[in-house]
Structure formats: C-alpha cells, structure tokens
Design a protein around this motif. Structure first.
Motif, mmCIF file in Angstrom:
data_model
loop_
_atom_site.group_PDB
_atom_site.id
_atom_site.type_symbol
_atom_site.label_atom_id
_atom_site.label_comp_id
_atom_site.label_asym_id
_atom_site.label_seq_id
_atom_site.Cartn_x
_atom_site.Cartn_y
_atom_site.Cartn_z
ATOM 1 N N ALA A 1 -11.491 -6.021 -2.851
ATOM 2 C CA ALA A 1 -10.535 -7.108 -2.617
ATOM 3 C C ALA A 1 -9.246 -6.564 -2.003
ATOM 4 O O ALA A 1 -8.552 -7.278 -1.272
ATOM 5 C CB ALA A 1 -10.234 -7.839 -3.914
ATOM 6 N N CYS B 1 -8.278 -7.001 1.785
ATOM 7 C CA CYS B 1 -7.564 -8.162 2.339
ATOM 8 C C CYS B 1 -6.074 -8.075 2.068
ATOM 9 O O CYS B 1 -5.268 -8.547 2.856
ATOM 10 C CB CYS B 1 -8.068 -9.465 1.702
ATOM 11 S SG CYS B 1 -9.819 -9.741 1.936
ATOM 12 N N MET B 2 -5.736 -7.486 0.926
ATOM 13 C CA MET B 2 -4.344 -7.587 0.467
ATOM 14 C C MET B 2 -3.572 -6.274 0.531
ATOM 15 O O MET B 2 -2.377 -6.246 0.252
ATOM 16 C CB MET B 2 -4.331 -8.073 -0.982
ATOM 17 C CG MET B 2 -5.100 -9.369 -1.164
ATOM 18 S SD MET B 2 -5.406 -9.696 -2.881
ATOM 19 C CE MET B 2 -3.752 -9.948 -3.463
ATOM 20 N N SER B 3 -4.255 -5.193 0.844
ATOM 21 C CA SER B 3 -3.645 -3.850 0.858
ATOM 22 C C SER B 3 -3.034 -3.487 -0.488
ATOM 23 O O SER B 3 -2.101 -2.686 -0.561
ATOM 24 C CB SER B 3 -2.583 -3.722 1.951
ATOM 25 O OG SER B 3 -3.184 -3.860 3.204
#
Ligand SMILES: Cc1cc2nc3c(=O)[nH]c(=O)nc-3n(C[C@H](O)[C@H](O)[C@H](O)COP(=O)(O)O)c2cc1C
Length: 180
Positions: A55, A58-60
């Motif tokens: 996940a 997507c969010m770094s």
C-alpha cells in the motif's frame, strides 16, 4: 550538511560510544556550525514490521500507524546516513532491521546524493564472517540506492565499556567524521 545516525543498540554500550566519537569528530570540524546531527535511537521506536502489503506504493508511507514515516522523512532529508549496530546472530539488530525494511515505503525518494557510514560491533574477532556479511548487506543497499560509502568500520568489542578503552579505534572514528 544533515547527518542522520542510527543507533541499532538497545543498551548504553559500545555502539553509543562509537556514536559519541563520531559526534566529537563532527564537533571538532571547522564547519561544525553548518552540520546538523540527529541520532535516531531505534530501541523504543514503534515500528510495525513490514507486511509486504505494498500500500505504501501509492502513498510513499506505511499505512500502519508507526514511527516509520517520520524516520523516512529524516532519511530523505539527510546528506549523510550513519548506521551503527551491534552484531546480533550474524546480522544487524532487529531494531535496526525494522527501520531499514520500512525504507521500502519511500526508497524511490532516497536515491542518490547521499553518503553512508557503517559501524558494526561484535564480540567476535574481526576475522569472523559476520562483519563481511553485514558490511556486504550495507554495500548492497548503498549500491541499490546509489549512495556512496564514506566509511565501513567493523569493531570487535563485547562488554559495554570495551570500546571506550580502545583509543585508537575512537580516534579512527573521529577521523571518519572529520572527512565526511
Ligand atoms: C542477542 C545477542 C546476539 C549477539 N550475537 C552476536 C553475534 O552473532 N556475533 C558477535 O560477535 N556478537 C554477538 N553479540 C554480542 C554483541 O554484538 C556485542 O556485545 C556488542 O559489543 C554489543 O554492542 P553494544 O554494547 O553497543 O550493545 C550478541 C549479543 C546479543 C545480546
């Protein structure tokens, strides 16, 4: 210059002594006022082990609530990273490995333009394969992230005060800091 030092040890012993020597070396530099040094004590950090959920792609950042986003931001901002760790079972400590695994969340932003130094401290004599194994691991990480290795020091010390009595090694660590 921003220097970020990771202390992989849970106790006040040889790794802390090595870090203090590095800090002294930095403080003695003519440009010390322009150098910001931060030490991250990996012991006590709340790091949830990487679950390979991806996940973070997507969010770094890790989607689980832990201290890794703050640490990764400090890594991204640093010019120099120093990894100081005891040897635990032929590897780095679990505390440090948890932190390194979370680099995965932001690795693409870490690439290039950093120097690293490593200090690996074990009970065994320096001929033991453990030092080569761990230094090689750091060398592979540095190669992958296109970081330059400024120094890679292995030290044999066991009791908490052993390194404090080793003046030659402490002087060498100060020299590494002077040359960063
Ligand atoms: C759980 C554990 C595992 C260890 N495993 C090793 C090892 O595989 N090889 C070694 O040389 N020393 C090993 N040691 C010894 C430490 O690396 C050594 O005492 C070191 O100086 C500790 O650093 P510190 O004083 O900064 O905590 C181990 C110590 C502990 C507590």
């Amino acid at each position: 210059m921003k220097v970020l030092i990771f202390n992989g040890s849970p106790r006040k012993g040889n790794t802390l002594t090595a870090i203090k020597a590095l800090q002294e070396g930095i403080s003695a530099r003519a440009d010390a006022a322009d150098i910001e040094v931060t030490v991250i004590e990996t012991e006590g950090k709340n790091i949830i082990p990487c679950k390979a959920c991806n996940a973070c792609g997507c969010m770094s950042r890790c989607i689980f609530a832990d201290d890794s986003p703050e640490i990764n931001e400090a890594v991204e901002a640093a010019d120099v990273l120093i990894f100081a760790t005891p040897v635990y079972w032929w590897g780095v400590t679990a505390q440090l490995k948890l932190v390194i695994d979370k680099f995965y969340a932001r690795a693409s932003k870490f690439t290039g333009n950093k120097k690293i130094g490593t200090v690996v401290i074990g009970e065994a004599e320096l001929e033991d394969a453990e030092y080569e194994i761990i230094q090689k691991q750091f060398a592979c990480i540095a190669d992958y992230l296109e970081w330059d290795i400024a120094f890679a020091k292995s030290i044999s010390a066991n009791k908490p005060k052993d390194l404090a009595a080793d003046e030659a090694t402490l002087a060498e660590l100060k020299q590494f800091a002077a040359a960063l």
